[in-house]
Design a protein around this motif. Structure first.
Motif, short mmCIF file in Angstrom:
data_model
loop_
_atom_site.label_atom_id
_atom_site.label_comp_id
_atom_site.label_asym_id
_atom_site.label_seq_id
_atom_site.Cartn_x
_atom_site.Cartn_y
_atom_site.Cartn_z
N THR A 165 0.83 -1.21 0.00
CA THR A 165 0.00 0.00 0.00
C THR A 165 0.86 1.26 0.00
N GLN A 166 2.17 1.04 -0.12
CA GLN A 166 3.11 2.16 -0.04
C GLN A 166 2.95 3.15 -1.19
N ASN A 167 2.71 2.61 -2.38
CA ASN A 167 2.68 3.45 -3.58
C ASN A 167 1.36 3.33 -4.33
N PHE A 168 1.01 4.41 -5.00
CA PHE A 168 -0.15 4.41 -5.89
C PHE A 168 0.36 4.32 -7.33
N TYR A 169 -0.30 3.50 -8.12
CA TYR A 169 0.09 3.30 -9.52
C TYR A 169 -1.14 3.52 -10.40
N PRO A 170 -0.91 3.81 -11.69
CA PRO A 170 -2.05 3.79 -12.61
C PRO A 170 -2.78 2.45 -12.46
N ILE A 171 -4.10 2.47 -12.56
CA ILE A 171 -4.90 1.30 -12.16
C ILE A 171 -4.46 -0.01 -12.83
N ASN A 172 -4.12 0.05 -14.12
CA ASN A 172 -3.72 -1.20 -14.79
C ASN A 172 -2.39 -1.72 -14.26
N GLU A 173 -1.52 -0.79 -13.89
CA GLU A 173 -0.24 -1.21 -13.31
C GLU A 173 -0.45 -1.82 -11.92
N ALA A 174 -1.37 -1.24 -11.15
CA ALA A 174 -1.67 -1.80 -9.82
C ALA A 174 -2.17 -3.24 -9.95
N MET A 175 -3.02 -3.49 -10.96
CA MET A 175 -3.54 -4.85 -11.17
C MET A 175 -2.41 -5.79 -11.60
N ARG A 176 -1.56 -5.28 -12.51
CA ARG A 176 -0.43 -6.11 -12.97
C ARG A 176 0.48 -6.48 -11.80
N ARG A 177 0.76 -5.50 -10.95
CA ARG A 177 1.64 -5.76 -9.80
C ARG A 177 0.99 -6.77 -8.85
N ALA A 178 -0.33 -6.66 -8.68
CA ALA A 178 -1.03 -7.60 -7.78
C ALA A 178 -0.92 -9.03 -8.34
N ILE A 179 -1.09 -9.17 -9.64
CA ILE A 179 -0.99 -10.51 -10.25
C ILE A 179 0.44 -11.04 -10.12
N GLU A 180 1.42 -10.18 -10.38
CA GLU A 180 2.82 -10.61 -10.24
C GLU A 180 3.11 -11.03 -8.80
N HIS A 181 2.54 -10.32 -7.85
CA HIS A 181 2.75 -10.66 -6.44
C HIS A 181 2.20 -12.05 -6.13
N VAL A 182 0.99 -12.32 -6.62
CA VAL A 182 0.37 -13.63 -6.36
C VAL A 182 1.19 -14.74 -7.04
N LEU A 183 1.58 -14.49 -8.28
CA LEU A 183 2.34 -15.53 -9.01
C LEU A 183 3.68 -15.79 -8.34
N SER A 184 4.33 -14.75 -7.88
CA SER A 184 5.63 -15.00 -7.25
C SER A 184 5.44 -15.67 -5.89
N TYR A 185 4.35 -15.36 -5.20
CA TYR A 185 4.08 -16.01 -3.90
C TYR A 185 3.91 -17.53 -4.08
N TYR A 186 3.16 -17.89 -5.13
CA TYR A 186 2.88 -19.32 -5.32
C TYR A 186 3.90 -20.03 -6.20
N ALA A 187 4.94 -19.32 -6.62
CA ALA A 187 5.95 -19.96 -7.48
C ALA A 187 6.58 -21.17 -6.80
N TYR A 188 6.75 -21.08 -5.48
CA TYR A 188 7.37 -22.20 -4.76
C TYR A 188 6.47 -22.76 -3.67
N ARG A 189 5.20 -22.43 -3.76
CA ARG A 189 4.25 -22.95 -2.75
C ARG A 189 3.05 -23.53 -3.46
#
Ligand code: SF4
Length: 191
Positions: A165-189
């Motif tokens: 929640t530290q930074n605000f991004y253009p809405i599409n970038e915020a969604m992209r970052r959220a997806i990248e976060h989920v994918l990297s979280y589950y990459a090894y789980r």
């Protein structure tokens, strides 16, 4: 905190906000124009990564995260990519259940001014097409009436995850970052 627990906490904040908005709408009789969605077409909407974590998590569960990641990477549009003007019904958001905090707050929330008083913030359409109810609502809010307060809801998300929640991004970038976060979280789980 596990990612699924984090998603549940964000959803709980959204549910509380939705209840407060419904109460405000009931008290003031304010409502969106049927089928409007004009605010969704703004090209300068900014969001945090965390507010799109439930959306990203849902995509991951449906095996759609990579598809959407690619779609978001390929697009250079500044208009929200989950907006779907062709769908039938009142809303234009194709992911209405998983829309972000900013999407929920817009139209029915207040900001606090420098005197620590609440100011009702809404769109021109509501202001000009429901003038009497808008004026009553603005007065009610200034006098301390109940309304969701933007910064309080951002603080609630901040308490769940400071980094996301530290930074605000253009809405599409915020969604992209959220997806990248989920994918990297589950990459090894396992999900
Ligand atoms: S908040 Fe205003 S612009 Fe947005 S959908 Fe409602 S009436 Fe339309």
């Amino acid at each position: 905190m596990r990612l699924d627990d984090k998603v549940r906490e964000v959803v709980a904040v959204f549910e509380k906000l939705d209840q407060e908005i419904a109460a405000f709408q009931q008290t003031t009789d304010l409502h969106c124009k049927f089928g409007c969605g004009k605010c969704c077409y703004k090209s300068d909407i900014e969001a945090t990564t965390l507010e799109f974590l439930p959306f990203a998590f849902d995509l991951y569960k449906k095996d759609q995260a990579l598809v959407w990641l690619e779609k978001l990477k390929q697009s250079d549009s500044s208009i929200c990519l989950i907006l779907n003007p062709t769908q039938s019904g009142a809303g234009l958001c194709s992911e209405y259940v998983h829309r972000g905090l900013i999407c929920r707050l817009f139209g029915y929330s207040a900001r606090t001014n420098k005197y620590n008083q609440k100011d009702y913030v809404t769109c021109q359409i509501i202001k000009t097409e429901q003038t009497a109810n808008y004026d009553r609502a603005a007065k009610l809010v200034t006098e301390g009436g109940e309304i969701p307060v933007m910064n309080q809801f951002y603080m609630q998300l901040h308490a769940i995850d400071m980094d996301l929640t530290q930074n605000f991004y253009p809405i599409n970038e915020a969604m992209r970052r959220a997806i990248e976060h989920v994918l990297s979280y589950y990459a090894y789980r396992d999900a």
